[in-house]
Each structure stands twice: as C-alpha cells, then as structure tokens.
Motif scaffolding. Structure first.
Motif, PDB file in Angstrom:
ATOM      1  N   SER A 174       0.815  -1.214   0.000  1.00  0.00           N
ATOM      2  CA  SER A 174       0.000   0.000   0.000  1.00  0.00           C
ATOM      3  C   SER A 174       0.850   1.267   0.000  1.00  0.00           C
ATOM      4  CB  SER A 174      -0.934   0.009   1.214  1.00  0.00           C
ATOM      5  OG  SER A 174      -0.197   0.127   2.424  1.00  0.00           O
ATOM      6  N   LYS A 175       2.141   1.149   0.337  1.00  0.00           N
ATOM      7  CA  LYS A 175       3.012   2.323   0.418  1.00  0.00           C
ATOM      8  C   LYS A 175       3.765   2.600  -0.878  1.00  0.00           C
ATOM      9  CE  LYS A 175       3.780   1.976   5.419  1.00  0.00           C
ATOM     10  NZ  LYS A 175       4.789   1.811   6.495  1.00  0.00           N
ATOM     11  N   ARG A 176       3.649   1.737  -1.831  1.00  0.00           N
ATOM     12  CA  ARG A 176       4.402   1.902  -3.072  1.00  0.00           C
ATOM     13  C   ARG A 176       3.844   3.050  -3.917  1.00  0.00           C
ATOM     14  NH1 ARG A 176       4.784  -4.506  -4.472  1.00  0.00           N
ATOM     15  NH2 ARG A 176       6.287  -5.032  -2.832  1.00  0.00           N
ATOM     16  N   GLU A 177       4.767   3.695  -4.635  1.00  0.00           N
ATOM     17  CA  GLU A 177       4.398   4.771  -5.539  1.00  0.00           C
ATOM     18  C   GLU A 177       4.986   4.508  -6.918  1.00  0.00           C
ATOM     19  OE1 GLU A 177       5.592   8.486  -3.876  1.00  0.00           O
ATOM     20  OE2 GLU A 177       4.222   8.357  -2.166  1.00  0.00           O
ATOM     21  N   LEU A 178       4.311   5.030  -7.918  1.00  0.00           N
ATOM     22  CA  LEU A 178       4.745   4.838  -9.296  1.00  0.00           C
ATOM     23  C   LEU A 178       6.004   5.645  -9.580  1.00  0.00           C
ATOM     24  CD1 LEU A 178       4.345   3.861 -12.235  1.00  0.00           C
ATOM     25  CD2 LEU A 178       2.812   5.825 -12.570  1.00  0.00           C
ATOM     26  N   VAL A 179       7.023   4.977 -10.129  1.00  0.00           N
ATOM     27  CA  VAL A 179       8.248   5.630 -10.578  1.00  0.00           C
ATOM     28  C   VAL A 179       8.399   5.338 -12.066  1.00  0.00           C
ATOM     29  CG1 VAL A 179      10.752   5.790 -10.338  1.00  0.00           C
ATOM     30  CG2 VAL A 179       9.329   5.365  -8.318  1.00  0.00           C
ATOM     31  N   VAL A 180       8.563   6.384 -12.868  1.00  0.00           N
ATOM     32  CA  VAL A 180       8.661   6.244 -14.320  1.00  0.00           C
ATOM     33  C   VAL A 180      10.086   6.555 -14.753  1.00  0.00           C
ATOM     34  CG1 VAL A 180       7.777   7.012 -16.550  1.00  0.00           C
ATOM     35  CG2 VAL A 180       6.240   6.920 -14.562  1.00  0.00           C
ATOM     36  N   THR A 181      10.693   5.651 -15.497  1.00  0.00           N
ATOM     37  CA  THR A 181      12.046   5.834 -16.017  1.00  0.00           C
ATOM     38  C   THR A 181      11.992   5.870 -17.539  1.00  0.00           C
ATOM     39  OG1 THR A 181      12.946   4.611 -14.124  1.00  0.00           O
ATOM     40  CG2 THR A 181      14.397   4.938 -16.028  1.00  0.00           C
ATOM     41  N   TYR A 182      12.259   7.050 -18.114  1.00  0.00           N
ATOM     42  CA  TYR A 182      12.202   7.218 -19.567  1.00  0.00           C
ATOM     43  C   TYR A 182      13.526   6.810 -20.213  1.00  0.00           C
ATOM     44  CZ  TYR A 182       7.871   9.832 -18.853  1.00  0.00           C
ATOM     45  OH  TYR A 182       6.593  10.203 -18.505  1.00  0.00           O
TER      46      TYR A 182
END
Length: 409
Positions: free
Chosen positions: A283-291
């Motif tokens: 529940s603590k995870r957040e989206l990280v986007v790597t381009y």
C-alpha cells in the motif's frame, strides 16, 4: 365418414397451430439470445486454431480470436475498475458470460524479457519474450471505436483456467475464452503504442503485491495493460493512465511494465517503496517512471543509450541494498540483451534481427534463473507500421511457425 373427416381436419389444424406456436417461441428465443449475445456469438465463431500442440516440444496450441464489440470495458471503467481478481471475475461473469459460467483468473510466476530498438530503415521496434511452461495461447484482436483503439494482444489461456494439457474442448472452454481481453501479457494498438507486463518478485524472500489504497479508481495488473492499449496515443498518455489509478497486483505477486510508441519514446513503469528488503507493504508503493532518455541514474550503460531493456528485477538504483547483480531476477538476460544491442548501437537490420536477440535468451537455450522451462511466445512489434512478427515456443527456424499480423487482419 363425413364426421370423421371433420374431426381429422380439426386435429390437423390444432397440430399445425401447436407447431406454429412452438416455432414462434423458438424463433423468439433465438432472437432474444442473439439480441443479448450477438457480440459474444460472433466472437466465439471467430476462434480458430492457428497452430496445433506439440507435447514433445512443450508446445501448447495457438488460437486467434477477433473480439466483436467493446467487451464491456466502458462499463468496467465507469464502475471504477476492481481491486482484486475476485472482483474482476465477478464483473466478467456478470457481464460477459451473463452469470452462466464463472471464470478463474490467475497469474502464475513468469519470467520475461523485453527491449526497444530501431531498424535500419528507422522503424521503432518493441521485442518481447514470454517465459513460462507449456500452455495454450490466444492472439486477440479487438475493434476500434470512437474513443478506443484497435489492438492486437497475446493471452495465456491458462490464466483463465483453461486446461493446458488439451486444446480448447467444447463450448465451455470457448465461452471462458471470452474473458481473454482482460488478461493481455503484451500488445500493440493502431496508434503504434506497445506495452508489456513482467514480474518483479518484490518484497524480499516473500513476494508482496502492490496494493495502493488512495482515493483513485482501482485497476489490476492485466486490466491496466488493457486500458493502456485501448486508450493511449503515446507513452505520455500511457503514463498518465497509470498515474490515474491505484494499482492492485494480481495473484499475490508484483509486476512492472514497459511501454513504447512510434516516436521512439519508451518508459519503464515501476511501483516501489524503499528497498527490496523493506518493500513489504504494497500500500506504500508509488509509481516511478524511467524514460529511455532520462535514465543516467540507473547506470552508465543505460544513460549512454536510447533504447531500454527490462526483465524481472526493479531497475531503480539502490533497491537491492548493494546485493550482487546476479541476485536480481533476470539480470543475466538483461545483460545479454544489452550486449547484443550494443554491438550495433541499438540499431538492428529488421524485425527478424530483433527476433534473433529474443532467441538468444530463449529459455531452452539459456540457463534458467527461475522455474520456467520454455519461452511460450516471442514477438516483435513494429510501432512505425503497426505490425508484428510472432513466433510460438522458440520455433524460430521453422518458417511455418513465423506469423505476421497487422490491423488489416
């Protein structure tokens, strides 16, 4: 004699009346069934065996299916998606099978590889291996509508509870296959956007699924991929879609995604919190986007190239607390793909050359770092001309097993 003739005439009229009434009822029933199920009936009729099973080579059967209509995705979005597999099963049961058949959806442990590259002619390519064990597969075509793209995707029918040891057997298996649009593993849409899903084994010794609990609508793993294929015009729109929903990973495991488009842009989408040893609260995870053009922080190799590679470990630096790279699931395949792409600076001759890279890390010829014994399918999507080359079960050298599809199909 005359009385007998009249009696027989009356009986004949009664029988004709009964027959006509029965025929009317049957026709009314057929019309009602067609009115309710016409899209599903057309979809069922479209299922065809593309390639038969070969048990000695661990080859399951391969099917194609052309989905008629919108398979209730708009209703799915309108209700805010679902938080878990059970809710997804209930939605599919109530809408697609009208309560007649309950679907069993599961996502076993899988090991996969993907990369982006460019052809010598400048086309953007997206390659993917799906590593698992013998299973039946379906290539699923969906229609475009005013607000949605046409798509082509690959589905493992085992995820729907269909027996892997035999071909689709009878009507019930085919009705079950109607749920396939909700379980894609990878695919392409008619805007030239491609996306794939891959396991990450997050949470230390015991894999912990991502389970965000904000006030956003809810989507599960494969249904998010479905939404990206149906709605995204670009990588940026795919990221926006992923950012708009709470992620709830399926089947008690964890996943990340890679998405690419015809412009040459790509991104890896991961949900993380802390390090692998402490990331045990989904529940603590957040989206990280790597381009692809902003990944210098991942490593010098990644920062110096415009293409991306993904397997089965989180790419964020420091996530594994200084553990040796060999402990990362799929790192050996990750390194091999980079090695092959670096030979030509990420430019391959064509789709067939990209397929050769996938063959180099196919399960039958590669030391396994997981329990998967074969590569079920390999696919190279051409995002520029919106086409694909698809090979089942590592039959790379068999011309009869190399299939090409595009949206005119």
């Amino acid at each position: 004699m005359e009385q007998t003739s009249k009696t027989m005439s009356r009986r004949k009229k009664v029988l004709i009346g009964v027959a006509v009434s029965f025929l009317v009822i049957v026709l009314a029933l057929i019309c009602t069934i067609y009115a309710v199920w016409h899209n599903e009936i057309s979809t069922l009729a479209s299922i065809e065996l593309l390639r038969d099973r070969n048990d000695s080579h661990l080859d399951g059967a391969v099917y194609t299916m052309h989905v008629k209509g919108g398979f209730y995705l708009d209703d799915f979005i309108e209700q805010g998606g679902v938080e878990n597999d059970e809710e997804l099963i209930n939605f599919i049961t109530n809408n697609i099978t009208r309560g007649l058949l309950k679907i069993n959806i599961s996502n076993p442990e899988i090991g996969c590889s993907s990369f982006t590259a460019k052809s010598e002619s400048g086309d953007m390519l997206f390659g993917r291996n799906y590593d698992f064990s013998k299973t039946n597969t379906c290539i699923v075509f969906t229609e475009a509508s005013q607000d949605r793209h046409a798509t082509i995707s690959t589905v493992d029918l085992q995820f729907l509870g269909i027996d892997v040891e035999k071909n689709l057997d009878g009507l019930m298996d085919r009705v079950t296959a109607l749920a396939a649009p909700y379980a894609p593993l990878d695919g392409i849409n008619d805007a030239g956007v491609s996306c794939g899903i891959y396991m990450t084994y997050q949470g230390g010794e015991k894999t912990v699924p991502t389970n965000q609990t904000t006030d956003k609508p809810d989507f599960t793993s494969t249904t998010l991929l479905r939404l990206i294929l149906d709605q995204a015009d670009s990588v940026e729109e795919a990221v926006e879609i992923a950012s708009s929903y709470d992620m709830h990973d399926s089947a008690m495991t964890s996943y990340h995604y890679m998405v690419a488009d015809a412009s040459g842009k790509s991104a890896i989408l991961e949900w993380v919190a802390g390090t692998d040893s402490t990331d045990n609260d989904g529940s603590k995870r957040e989206l990280v986007v790597t381009y692809h053009d902003a990944d210098t922080h991942i490593g010098s190799l990644e920062g110096s190239t415009d293409y991306q590679v993904i397997t089965n470990f989180i790419i964020q630096p420091g996530y594994y607390n200084g553990s040796p790279d060999e402990e990362k699931k799929g790192y050996d395949r990750y390194s091999k793909i980079y090695e092959e792409l670096n030979k030509t600076q990420g430019i391959v001759k064509d789709e067939h050359a990209a397929m050769e890279i996938l063959a180099a890390v196919g399960r039958r010829n590669w030391k396994n770092d997981d329990r998967n014994g074969c590569t079920v399918h390999s696919v190279v999507y051409n995002l520029t001309d919106k086409s694909m080359i698809w090979v089942p079960n590592e039959n790379y050298n068999d011309p009869s097993a190399v299939y090409t599809f595009d949206f005119e199909d």
